[in-house]
Design an enzyme around this catalytic site. Structure first.
Site, PDB file in Angstrom:
ATOM      1  CD  GLU A  93      -2.587   1.440   2.468  1.00  0.00           C
ATOM      2  OE1 GLU A  93      -3.463   2.303   2.453  1.00  0.00           O
ATOM      3  OE2 GLU A  93      -2.235   0.833   3.486  1.00  0.00           O
ATOM      4  CG  ASP A  94       1.722   2.733   3.353  1.00  0.00           C
ATOM      5  OD1 ASP A  94       0.682   3.130   2.791  1.00  0.00           O
ATOM      6  OD2 ASP A  94       1.762   2.408   4.553  1.00  0.00           O
TER       7      ASP A  94
END
Length: 748
Positions: A93-94
């Protein structure tokens, strides 16, 4: 954290490595197969991926995945695959890495878990709904394939709650509300009792900080007296069990702060009247699971020889475990101080399963036994709901909640098959539980060989047969007689399938009529038609047309043409329009033209001679002094709810971006309506005393009074106008001091 900003780069690296070594140490002392190499690789991969990134608190981001991995292993009992997934859960996600990269480095299983844990933005429910509802749906879909996904999500949520201090107040409300509404019940359903309790307490701490601090202080203050009573009660029991040659651990289990507060709120009692503050828990050693039941009943017999048993409060969760795997024998006896005390009897195996839930089953190699099949049945139910999601997030979450919180009953089919249902379930619930076709064509039930209607509520131990007929047609009203989410979901799906041909026919009629009259088939025209015919959506409109319940005629042309000619307005013009005209449904106290609200800042609730800058919700009627939150309505105004209002719980879990932290800033001159409920022993003149106290002594304006008396007991409800919650509390305290009054409490 401020201290992190003072650390050198080398100090930070040392701190991160120490945190990881702590995870490894816990893993190596567990019963899992030792796969240290892959865990170390996952740690290095995650550390490099998150390098230089910090959390809002200021600490290095990698400390969060490490903490989640520690919780997963040491508090839930998961192994190396889950530890790796926890360390990697935010990488996709990051950072620029993908699930495919994770699979290439660590294999398919870890990649699947990471994919299940990767949060997503947007969602099927539209812009207004919280993406969290869609995240939750995705989580549960993955969970039905691998239970570890949701166990890791619990670990992630628990660490986020433990570090919630660094978030802004509106984010704290949103996350705490979501936790209480979704994650705590889910933890309960999975048997993660320790995590469920901590999640509830942490949510409560952020939502009601004053009440949390007060109850914590009261628990501390009563500790000495409580210990003395417990020692008097437990000493004869421990003596007797030791004489029986048992190896055991006995301890007092204190109620959580949240559950004490819930009891005070629901029973309308002060802290001093919560008598079941603690229970006694006896955990005995037993190497042979076959002997556990026998030992439990031996301990039960020994306790009931010493103390008087409450006959209606014995719970045998050993013969019939809860659906979340919980096993124990509970009994309630009269303590030396005259109060009832609950005693919970468990083996060490039962205790670990009670605290760690289904994860502990793997440790004990239970395999696909009764408890596992119970969980699989629940997961199938969840999958059923997910395959047919409600059209909006709030309905979806409410439907899911029905299944998370249920306490179970057990009934039998004529063939002897055992079916677990939520408490309050009816014949209809069972019919749809068995099969959609049985449900859609059911006409009646036979409970213990007696013919009964479909809405009959079932009790544990009933033998139930569902009678069907091919000519029977299901009705939408059946939903009123159902308590299970599965039954409601299946009924709605069946009704949709039945309606579809009529909806298609009506849709064709609508399209033809619109074309014939040169009207566009757009949202404005359809919404106008829905309003004219009082239907909720396009499908209902088409169904009513196809079933000849409504007719499209010339009388519709003028309003529809007017609707079609209205130009779409932007949000700015909508806000200006609100200032120029009365918005339907707004309370008198709503502001004329609300300024745009910044959800990141604390919103001051002002009330003075010129009016208020907020709107009071009808569901909980908050007044100054209550713990409240704001919800930014479609028209831009702020509607306030009490933090413990059920509607607020749904809003926090569903519309997180529109929640705003609030603070009262009223001048004390304005008056707000409060509802007081009073009970007591009826006597001549008591009502006069109450009204005299309120209107004369306290000078409070009474707006309405309802009173009912029977068999020398009276119940009164009165509505008064007050400046804040302190006035109500004082009024209740003074009313309770009147002779004969047993209860005086505010109703929200």
């Amino acid at each position: 954290m401020d201290q992190n900003s003072k650390l050198t780069s080398a100090d930070e690296d040392r701190m991160i490595d120490n945190a990881f070594q702590d995870v490894l140490k816990g893993y190596l002392s567990s019963n899992h197969r030792k796969k240290v190499d892959i865990i170390e690789r996952a740690y290095k991969f995650a550390r490099d991926a998150h390098k230089g990134v910090r959390r809002r608190s200021g600490e290095p981001y990698i400390l969060h995945p490490i903490a989640v991995a520690k919780i997963a292993n040491q508090e839930i009992g998961l192994g190396s695959t889950s530890i790796c997934a926890a360390l990697l859960h935010d990488v996709v996600e990051d950072t620029d890495y993908t699930v495919e990269d994770i699979e290439a480095h660590f294999g398919k299983k870890i990649a699947q878990l990471v994919a299940g844990l990767t949060k997503i933005s947007g969602g099927i429910f539209g812009d207004k709904a919280s993406a969290q509802a869609e995240n939750f749906r995705k989580l549960l879909l993955t969970m039905s394939e691998d239970i570890r996904v949701v166990l890791l999500k619990m670990a992630d949520r628990l660490h986020n709650m433990r570090t919630l201090d660094s978030m802004s107040p509106n984010k704290q409300y949103k996350i705490a509300g979501e936790t209480l509404y979704i994650y705590a019940p889910l933890a309960h359903r999975l048997g993660l009792f320790a995590i469920k309790t901590e999640l509830e307490d942490l949510s409560f701490k952020y939502e009601h900080p004053v009440a949390y601090a007060r109850i914590s202080e009261q628990i501390k203050a009563s500790q000495q007296r409580r210990s003395a009573v417990y020692n008097d009660f437990s000493h004869p029991i421990t003596q007797r069990l030791a004489d029986m040659g048992l190896k055991f651990d006995a301890k007092a289990r204190l109620k959580s702060v949240y559950s004490i507060w819930r009891k005070m709120e629901t029973k309308h009692i002060p802290f001093e009247e919560v008598y079941d503050l603690y229970a006694m828990r006896i955990i005995f050693e037993c190497d042979d699971p076959a002997r556990e039941k026998q030992i439990c009943w031996q301990i039960y017999s020994a306790i009931t020889d010493l103390y008087r048993l409450h006959p209606e409060r014995t719970r045998d969760w050993i013969s019939n475990p809860k659906a979340n795997g919980y096993q124990a024998l509970h009994l309630t006896v009269m303590g030396p101080d005259g109060n009832w005390i609950e005693v919970q009897i468990r083996s060490e195996r039962m205790d670990e399963i009670a605290e760690k839930g289904f994860a502990a089953h793997w440790k004990y190699k239970i395999g696909d036994g009764d408890e596992e099949s119970e969980l699989n049945a629940w997961l199938k139910t969840i999958k059923d709901i997910l395959d047919n999601p409600e059209p909006n997030a709030m309905d979806f979450l409410s439907t899911l909640k029905l299944n998370l919180f249920a306490t179970e009953i057990v009934v039998f089919t004529p063939s002897g098959e055992l079916v677990t249902l939520p408490s309050g379930a009816t014949v209809l619930d069972l019919a749809f539980e068995l099969h959609s076709e049985i449900g859609m064509h059911s006409i009646a039930g036979k409970v213990n060989h007696k013919l009964v209607p479909l809405q009959t509520e079932l009790k544990s131990g009933d033998q139930v047969e569902v009678l069907t007929s091919k000519t029977q047609v299901a009705l939408p009203e059946w939903e009123n007689f159902m308590v299970t989410a599965k039954a409601r979901t299946r009924l709605r799906k069946g009704l949709r399938a039945m309606r579809q041909p009529v909806v298609v026919k009506g849709g064709e009629m609508l399209s033809t009529w619109l074309i014939d009259n040169d009207l566009p088939d757009n949202n404005k025209v359809i919404t106008k038609l829905q309003g004219i015919f009082h239907v909720a959506n396009r499908d209902d409109l088409c169904y009513a047309l196809g079933a000849d319940e409504i007719v499209l005629g010339d009388f519709l042309l003028k309003p529809l043409r007017k609707a079609a000619g209205i130009e779409e307005k932007g949000i700015l013009s909508k806000l200006i329009t609100i200032g120029k005209k009365v918005v339907p449904g707004t309370a008198k106290s709503a502001p004329a033209a609300p300024d745009p609200v910044n959800p990141k800042k604390i919103y001051k609730l002002r009330s003075d001679a010129e009016g208020t800058n907020f709107r009071i919700s009808d569901c909980c009627n908050p007044i100054p002094g209550d713990d409240v939150m704001g919800f930014i309505s479609d028209d831009g105004s702020v509607e306030i709810h009490r933090l413990d209002c059920p509607e607020a719980q749904i809003l926090k879990a569903t519309y997180g971006s529109r929640i705003v932290a609030t603070e009262w800033d009223t001048d004390g001159e304005q008056r707000f309506l409060a509802h007081i409920h009073i009970e007591g022993l009826d006597r001549h003149g008591i009502l006069q005393e109450i009204t005299h106290l309120i209107s004369t002594h306290l000078g409070i304006d009474m707006r309405k009074l309802e009173i009912e008396a029977s068999d020398k007991v009276f119940h009164a409800d009165l509505w008064v106008r007050v400046s804040d919650a302190d006035v109500v509390n004082d009024l209740c305290a003074r009313t309770k001091s009147i002779q004969g009054v047993t209860l005086a409490t505010r109703i929200h």
